[in-house]
Design a protein around this motif. Structure first.
Motif, PDB file in Angstrom:
ATOM      1  N   GLN A  97       0.870  -1.164   0.000  1.00 17.43           N
ATOM      2  CA  GLN A  97       0.000   0.000   0.000  1.00 17.43           C
ATOM      3  C   GLN A  97       0.912   1.220   0.000  1.00 17.43           C
ATOM      4  OE1 GLN A  97      -3.318  -0.085  -0.242  1.00 17.43           O
ATOM      5  NE2 GLN A  97      -3.539   2.138  -0.316  1.00 17.43           N
ATOM      6  N   LEU A  98       0.941   1.932  -1.113  1.00 20.72           N
ATOM      7  CA  LEU A  98       1.820   3.088  -1.251  1.00 20.72           C
ATOM      8  C   LEU A  98       1.231   4.306  -0.561  1.00 20.72           C
ATOM      9  CD1 LEU A  98       2.598   2.723  -5.065  1.00 20.72           C
ATOM     10  CD2 LEU A  98       4.210   2.280  -3.199  1.00 20.72           C
ATOM     11  N   CYS A  99       2.103   5.111   0.018  1.00 16.80           N
ATOM     12  CA  CYS A  99       1.685   6.456   0.415  1.00 16.80           C
ATOM     13  C   CYS A  99       1.293   7.229  -0.831  1.00 16.80           C
ATOM     14  CB  CYS A  99       2.829   7.155   1.155  1.00 16.80           C
ATOM     15  SG  CYS A  99       2.658   8.956   1.284  1.00 16.80           S
ATOM     16  N   ASP A 135       7.367   4.517  -3.910  1.00 15.28           N
ATOM     17  CA  ASP A 135       7.478   5.353  -2.705  1.00 15.28           C
ATOM     18  C   ASP A 135       8.941   5.633  -2.361  1.00 15.28           C
ATOM     19  OD1 ASP A 135       4.871   5.927  -1.999  1.00 15.28           O
ATOM     20  OD2 ASP A 135       4.748   4.422  -0.407  1.00 15.28           O
ATOM     21  N   VAL A 136       9.774   4.592  -2.457  1.00 15.86           N
ATOM     22  CA  VAL A 136      11.181   4.745  -2.082  1.00 15.86           C
ATOM     23  C   VAL A 136      11.863   5.755  -2.995  1.00 15.86           C
ATOM     24  CG1 VAL A 136      13.358   3.552  -1.668  1.00 15.86           C
ATOM     25  CG2 VAL A 136      11.208   2.367  -1.216  1.00 15.86           C
ATOM     26  N   ALA A 403      16.769  11.549   7.487  1.00 19.81           N
ATOM     27  CA  ALA A 403      16.601  10.602   6.387  1.00 19.81           C
ATOM     28  C   ALA A 403      16.533   9.166   6.902  1.00 19.81           C
ATOM     29  CB  ALA A 403      17.744  10.757   5.388  1.00 19.81           C
ATOM     30  N   GLN A 404      17.334   8.852   7.907  1.00 14.40           N
ATOM     31  CA  GLN A 404      17.282   7.512   8.499  1.00 14.40           C
ATOM     32  C   GLN A 404      15.908   7.243   9.111  1.00 14.40           C
ATOM     33  OE1 GLN A 404      20.491   7.394  11.315  1.00 14.40           O
ATOM     34  NE2 GLN A 404      22.084   7.336   9.751  1.00 14.40           N
ATOM     35  N   LEU A 405      15.380   8.220   9.826  1.00 15.55           N
ATOM     36  CA  LEU A 405      14.053   8.059  10.426  1.00 15.55           C
ATOM     37  C   LEU A 405      12.999   7.802   9.359  1.00 15.55           C
ATOM     38  CD1 LEU A 405      13.904  10.863  13.155  1.00 15.55           C
ATOM     39  CD2 LEU A 405      13.946   8.403  13.546  1.00 15.55           C
ATOM     40  N   CYS A 406      13.043   8.601   8.287  1.00 15.38           N
ATOM     41  CA  CYS A 406      12.041   8.466   7.235  1.00 15.38           C
ATOM     42  C   CYS A 406      12.166   7.120   6.516  1.00 15.38           C
ATOM     43  CB  CYS A 406      12.171   9.612   6.237  1.00 15.38           C
ATOM     44  SG  CYS A 406      11.766  11.244   6.910  1.00 15.38           S
ATOM     45  N   GLY A 407      13.386   6.711   6.214  1.00 15.97           N
ATOM     46  CA  GLY A 407      13.574   5.430   5.538  1.00 15.97           C
ATOM     47  C   GLY A 407      13.072   4.260   6.367  1.00 15.97           C
ATOM     48  N   ALA A 408      13.398   4.277   7.661  1.00 15.46           N
ATOM     49  CA  ALA A 408      12.945   3.203   8.546  1.00 15.46           C
ATOM     50  C   ALA A 408      11.427   3.218   8.699  1.00 15.46           C
ATOM     51  CB  ALA A 408      13.621   3.339   9.910  1.00 15.46           C
ATOM     52  N   CYS A 409      10.854   4.411   8.780  1.00 20.92           N
ATOM     53  CA  CYS A 409       9.397   4.546   8.909  1.00 20.92           C
ATOM     54  C   CYS A 409       8.687   4.018   7.666  1.00 20.92           C
ATOM     55  CB  CYS A 409       9.041   6.015   9.154  1.00 20.92           C
ATOM     56  SG  CYS A 409       7.273   6.347   9.298  1.00 20.92           S
ATOM     57  N   LEU A 410       9.218   4.340   6.497  1.00 20.66           N
ATOM     58  CA  LEU A 410       8.594   3.862   5.259  1.00 20.66           C
ATOM     59  C   LEU A 410       8.664   2.339   5.172  1.00 20.66           C
ATOM     60  CD1 LEU A 410       7.224   4.681   2.612  1.00 20.66           C
ATOM     61  CD2 LEU A 410       9.492   4.779   1.555  1.00 20.66           C
ATOM     62  N   ALA A 411       9.758   1.753   5.621  1.00 20.68           N
ATOM     63  CA  ALA A 411       9.863   0.293   5.616  1.00 20.68           C
ATOM     64  C   ALA A 411       8.786  -0.323   6.498  1.00 20.68           C
ATOM     65  CB  ALA A 411      11.256  -0.132   6.087  1.00 20.68           C
TER      66      ALA A 411
END
Length: 469
Positions: A97-99, A135-136, A403-411
């Motif tokens: 499910q994409l943002c 999304d990525v 950026a680390q927070l966002c990447g981990a959150c998206l995962a």
């Protein structure tokens, strides 16, 4: 082009991993590095003009004016352009499910119903099922564009993008080894954020993070109530700030405002019926006292968005709701269509699937206006402990941490709806995927600048009219 569902619960973990590795035959990881605009690429200005055709014409120039402020502001309003570019390229078929609009400013601090501060995705206007990498890629490119805006070197920009991608890849591997319910319960609360970043932050960064979480806790309904309302002879009302906030009473003096009160009451009534019984009971404790049209965001400017002011026990017991028009996702034409008959319901369903905890007043409705046109809306609280990042104030080190927070959150968001085992297997244990998407982020940042310049030229030539605010 239909996007297949890559998750099958009956497969063993080994079979799911094999499925993910097999996706590399369709799209190698290194293939993601390339972005060359095809000769037959649609005119990006025509793409956003088609969106504008369905919006309130008096507000469309504000949208263009905001997009002209900087390449990053343009990028925020250009989700439809990027969806066209991504949809034209081969994809992995590993569905989540994409943002749908996963740029860095759509990640922020939010309040959970349990009154905990969490870090999560906030915007779901474009949410739809599709390949995880879309999304990525949008998130990675946003960090390259933000780094350029801050005057960072190419090495610093790439370091930020790689930090985001590495965090995404490593956390997806973590989820691949977890039980299903543990994935569903996982969340990024303020305590986890501090633990995640403690080893990487210096004292100044820790102070800024603490200050940001403290500010988020002050951004409450009561703060918004004090800021945007005033006491009048008729009682508490929303204060005008045209054209950004225009109370319903002021719209009645304009032909475009005729009948809006009836339409808005219909929105509220239909929304209430769609709530669960206990939420509907809670909503009945409030009564509607005022409404206003609000201009929001960059990409959403021109859609119909309303603030609804309700009061409970007395004048000091407010509830501020936002009813926002939901149109078809920009991804829909690139994923084989949309299975939802109500776009507001699509937004709500996507948000509940992606977020760990959602607003208790989140809901949807459908309204037929006086013009005979049906419109879908979703409804949520206007403000509830929201903490918004300020990337323009961040140095390279702090932007990498964000950026680390966002990447981990998206995962985490993707692992809830997709198959983390298959996605992790596709990503692999090396940094090959990270390096490839870092190249993509720079190439797309270049394309974004060209599109931004094209909009400026269109305004100067008179093809497009841009306003301010």
């Amino acid at each position: 082009m239909a996007i297949p569902n890559a998750f099958t619960a009956s497969l063993s973990p080994a079979e799911r991993a094999a499925y993910g590795r097999n996706a590399r035959k369709h799209v190698t990881r290194s293939r993601h590095e390339w972005f060359d605009a095809p000769r037959e690429r649609p005119d990006p200005l025509e793409v956003i003009e088609r969106q504008s055709a369905t919006r309130l014409p008096e507000l469309v120039p504000i949208r263009y004016g905001r997009m002209l402020e900087s390449p990053f502001r343009f990028y925020r309003g250009a989700a439809a352009i990027m969806a066209t570019d991504l949809g034209a390229a081969p994809n992995t078929g590993l569905t989540v499910q994409l943002c749908g609009d996963a740029h860095l400013l759509n990640f922020r601090l939010l309040a959970s119903p349990e009154r905990h501060l969490v870090f999560d995705i906030n915007d779901f206007d474009e949410t739809l099922a599709g390949p995880f990498e879309w999304d990525v890629k949008r998130l990675a490119a946003s960090f390259a564009i933000a780094g350029r805006a801050n005057g960072f070197s190419v090495e610093e920009q790439n370091g930020t993008v790689r930090a985001c991608l590495k965090a995404y890849r490593q956390r997806m591997w973590d989820f691949a080894g977890m039980r299903t319910l543990d994935i569903w319960y996982a969340q990024d609360d303020a305590d986890r954020m501090r633990e995640l970043l403690a080893s990487s932050m210096d004292r100044a960064a820790r102070r800024r993070t603490a200050a940001a979480t403290a500010r988020a806790r002050t951004r409450t309904q009561l703060q918004a109530f004090a800021k945007i309302t005033r006491v009048t002879a008729e009682g508490r009302r929303i204060a005008p700030d045209p054209p950004l906030v225009t109370p319903l009473g002021d719209l009645r003096t304009d032909p475009s405002g005729d009948g809006e009160e009836t339409e808005l009451q219909t929105i509220l009534d239909g929304y209430a019926r769609a709530l669960s019984s206990e939420r509907r009971h809670l909503l009945r404790r409030y009564h509607l006292v005022d409404m206003a049209r609000k201009v929001v965001g960059v990409g959403s400017v021109g859609t119909r968005c309303w603030i609804l002011l309700l009061l409970g026990r007395d004048d000091a017991d407010p509830l501020l709701l936002q009813a926002k028009e939901a149109q078809e996702s920009v991804l829909a034409t690139h994923t084989g269509g949309d299975r939802y008959d109500n776009q507001g319901r699509r937004v709500v369903a996507g948000q509940r699937l992606i977020q760990t905890t959602s607003d208790i007043f989140l809901g949807w409705t459908h309204v037929v206006g006086l013009d005979g046109r049906g419109r879908d809306f979703y409804v949520r609280q206007l403000r509830d402990w929201k903490g918004i990042a300020r990337p323009d104030t961040m140095d390279p080190r702090l932007l990498r941490l964000f950026a680390q927070l966002c990447g981990a959150c998206l995962a985490r968001a993707h692992a809830r709806s997709g198959d983390p085992v298959a996605i992790a297997a596709y990503l692999g244990g090396s940094d090959r995927f990270d390096r490839a998407l870092t190249g993509f982020a720079q190439a797309y940042a270049d394309q974004n600048e060209r599109d931004f310049e094209a909009l400026g030229a269109a305004v100067r030539s008179g093809r497009i009219h841009a306003g301010s605010l």
